[in-house]
Design a protein around this motif. Structure first.
Motif, PDB file in Angstrom:
ATOM      1  N   ILE A   1       0.836  -1.199   0.000  1.00  0.00           N
ATOM      2  CA  ILE A   1       0.000   0.000   0.000  1.00  0.00           C
ATOM      3  C   ILE A   1       0.872   1.251   0.000  1.00  0.00           C
ATOM      4  CG2 ILE A   1      -1.631   1.320   1.415  1.00  0.00           C
ATOM      5  CD1 ILE A   1      -2.810  -1.436   2.224  1.00  0.00           C
ATOM      6  N   GLY A   2       1.977   1.206   0.717  1.00  0.00           N
ATOM      7  CA  GLY A   2       2.894   2.351   0.749  1.00  0.00           C
ATOM      8  C   GLY A   2       3.442   2.689  -0.622  1.00  0.00           C
ATOM      9  N   VAL A   3       3.789   1.681  -1.397  1.00  0.00           N
ATOM     10  CA  VAL A   3       4.288   1.919  -2.753  1.00  0.00           C
ATOM     11  C   VAL A   3       3.186   2.532  -3.618  1.00  0.00           C
ATOM     12  CG1 VAL A   3       5.153   0.807  -4.857  1.00  0.00           C
ATOM     13  CG2 VAL A   3       6.032   0.104  -2.627  1.00  0.00           C
ATOM     14  N   CYS A   4       1.995   1.957  -3.549  1.00  0.00           N
ATOM     15  CA  CYS A   4       0.870   2.461  -4.348  1.00  0.00           C
ATOM     16  C   CYS A   4       0.479   3.876  -3.931  1.00  0.00           C
ATOM     17  CB  CYS A   4      -0.325   1.520  -4.235  1.00  0.00           C
ATOM     18  SG  CYS A   4      -0.008  -0.124  -4.894  1.00  0.00           S
ATOM     19  N   LEU A   5       0.476   4.130  -2.639  1.00  0.00           N
ATOM     20  CA  LEU A   5       0.152   5.468  -2.135  1.00  0.00           C
ATOM     21  C   LEU A   5       1.222   6.473  -2.550  1.00  0.00           C
ATOM     22  CD1 LEU A   5      -1.763   7.220  -0.469  1.00  0.00           C
ATOM     23  CD2 LEU A   5      -0.453   6.571   1.563  1.00  0.00           C
ATOM     24  N   SER A   6       2.475   6.064  -2.533  1.00  0.00           N
ATOM     25  CA  SER A   6       3.557   6.955  -2.973  1.00  0.00           C
ATOM     26  C   SER A   6       3.394   7.361  -4.435  1.00  0.00           C
ATOM     27  CB  SER A   6       4.914   6.278  -2.789  1.00  0.00           C
ATOM     28  OG  SER A   6       5.154   6.017  -1.444  1.00  0.00           O
TER      29      SER A   6
END
Length: 184
Positions: A136-141
């Motif tokens: 999720i962190g990668v997608c949110l970034s």
């Protein structure tokens, strides 16, 4: 009210672009949400979710941003090793003619996707699934990078419009004064 009066409703000017703009965003979110039902391997979920999110990032940054709102951004590293933001926008006349529905869809989906990733991240934290928080962190970034890039680009386009307007007004005032004094 006049029964012969027809209300002109503005349609999407670029329905295919709007479709793919929403498709890639929803594909990444849908796969992440539904993958728990069908796939038990985290690595597969991570790779496919990040891949779909990267496709969304690329489509928004390079295709739908240009077509739906007339903006494009990128980031370069100059010779001194500093990060430099570059912005492109259509001319002011073309920006004024952009379709309002296309623009509305672009901005709302850009922000709503980031909000959806935040909520999914919160749920993963509550369920103590730290590995899913990474995905999720990668997608949110990637979503936030597009938000920041397009927001800065829109602000730069507004600055260019203001500079153009003040330059135009100044040149008209100057030409009016010159023509007024040349008559005398």
């Amino acid at each position: 009210m006049d029964p012969n009066l027809q209300v002109v409703e503005e349609n999407y000017a670029n329905p295919k672009t709007c479709f793919f703009h929403v498709l890639f965003k929803s594909a990444a979110l849908a796969f992440y949400i539904l993958s728990a039902l069908f796939v038990s391997n985290f690595v597969i979920i991570f790779v496919i979710t990040v891949f779909l999110s990267a496709l969304d990032f690329w489509v928004v940054k390079n295709v739908s941003g240009r077509i739906l709102v007339g903006l494009r951004w990128w980031n370069e590293i100059n010779d001194q090793g500093e990060s430099v933001w570059k912005f492109e926008s259509l001319d002011q006349e073309s920006l004024a003619r952009m379709n309002k529905k296309d623009s509305w869809l672009f901005w709302w989906t850009l922000y709503l996707t980031a909000v959806a990733w935040v909520f999914l991240g919160i749920f993963s934290l509550i369920r103590f699934q730290a590995d899913y928080v990474l995905a999720i962190g990668v997608c949110l970034s990637l979503s936030i990078a597009n938000i920041v890039g397009f927001t800065k680009c829109r602000k730069d386009a507004k600055k260019q419009l203001q500079a153009f307007a003040s330059k135009t007004i100044a040149s008209r005032v100057s030409s009016t004064l010159q023509s007024a004094f040349s008559i005398v």
